[in-house]
Design an enzyme around this catalytic site. Structure first.
Site, PDB file in Angstrom:
ATOM      1  N   HIS A  38       3.652  -2.595   3.066  1.00  0.00           N
ATOM      2  CA  HIS A  38       3.768  -1.234   2.544  1.00  0.00           C
ATOM      3  C   HIS A  38       5.107  -1.073   1.835  1.00  0.00           C
ATOM      4  CE1 HIS A  38       0.590  -0.699   5.558  1.00  0.00           C
ATOM      5  NE2 HIS A  38       0.211   0.364   4.865  1.00  0.00           N
ATOM      6  N   ASP A  57       0.817  -1.214   0.000  1.00  0.00           N
ATOM      7  CA  ASP A  57       0.000   0.000   0.000  1.00  0.00           C
ATOM      8  C   ASP A  57       0.852   1.266   0.000  1.00  0.00           C
ATOM      9  OD1 ASP A  57      -2.021  -1.834   0.321  1.00  0.00           O
ATOM     10  OD2 ASP A  57      -2.883  -0.903   2.109  1.00  0.00           O
TER      11      ASP A  57
HETATM   12 ZN   LIG Z   1      -2.658   3.084   3.127  1.00  0.00          ZN
END
Ligand SMILES: [Zn+2]
Length: 208
Positions: free
Chosen positions: A164, A20
């Site tokens: 991430h 993300d």
């Molecule tokens: Zn996010």
């Protein structure tokens, strides 16, 4: 109705690795290099404004899926329908522009969902993708190999794993362990697929 998905019921050892908040110069290129070296495919939930600014980073990596993570990483649960629609729409256009493909799935920032965001997601035909396993970087800051063990031991068929490719330095704990995680999971027989591929594998729960 468009579904909300945490994981997928499948008997096959498939896993969807998701990243993300990129694309960002720090550390999307490193993640793409590791995925290429380990021959693993993933899904990147892009922030629209990052895709507009940094689309060149992902332009050559067409084996992965690129998905919608809103225009500016807002908490959709706090927005009304028009605002939620706009947050998805601007990102949809920027990601399509950057990748040449329309995103098919979406993940709400912070995993926060409201009725208005579900309705907006339905407008785009998006499945809403959450996760059932996540990198716990801050828990393993002083024990990075422990995170590799945790992910290798906690993944099950149909897992959607949250990671991430940008953010605070803690995130490096997962990025530095990524190649080893992929190798361990492949040694267990797991195959890395995109979220849309995993959704297509959905099989009904086995009958007793
Ligand atoms: Zn996010």
């Amino acid at each position: 109705m468009v579904p909300v998905v945490w994981s997928v019921d499948t008997a096959k050892k498939l896993i969807a690795l998701t990243f993300d908040d990129g694309p960002m110069p720090q550390w999307t290129p490193e993640v793409l290099t590791i995925l290429a070296e380990e021959r693993a495919r993933a899904t990147f939930f892009l922030i629209g404004e990052n895709a507009q600014k940094n689309g060149g980073i992902i332009a050559g990596a067409r084996e992965h899926e690129y998905a919608n993570h809103t225009w500016a990483h807002v908490d959709l649960a706090r927005l009304d329908y028009d605002e939620a629609y706009e947050a998805l729409n601007k990102a949809h256009d920027a990601i399509t522009q950057a990748t040449g493909r329309e995103p098919a799935v979406f993940r709400p920032p912070y995993g926060h969902l409201g009725g208005s965001s579900l309705r907006a997601a339905a407008e785009f035909g998006y499945a809403t993708i959450l996760w059932n396993l996540q990198m716990l970087e801050s828990d393993y800051k002083s024990n990075p190999p422990g995170l590799v063990d945790y992910i290798a031991e906690s993944s099950t068929p149909g897992t959607i794993l949250l990671a991430h490719d940008t953010g605070p330095d803690d995130r490096l704990v997962a990025i530095r362990g990524l190649a080893e995680m992929i190798r361990r999971l492949k040694a267990q027989g797991f195959e890395f697929v995109t979220v849309s591929e995993l959704l297509a594998e959905h099989s009904p729960a086995p009958r007793p």
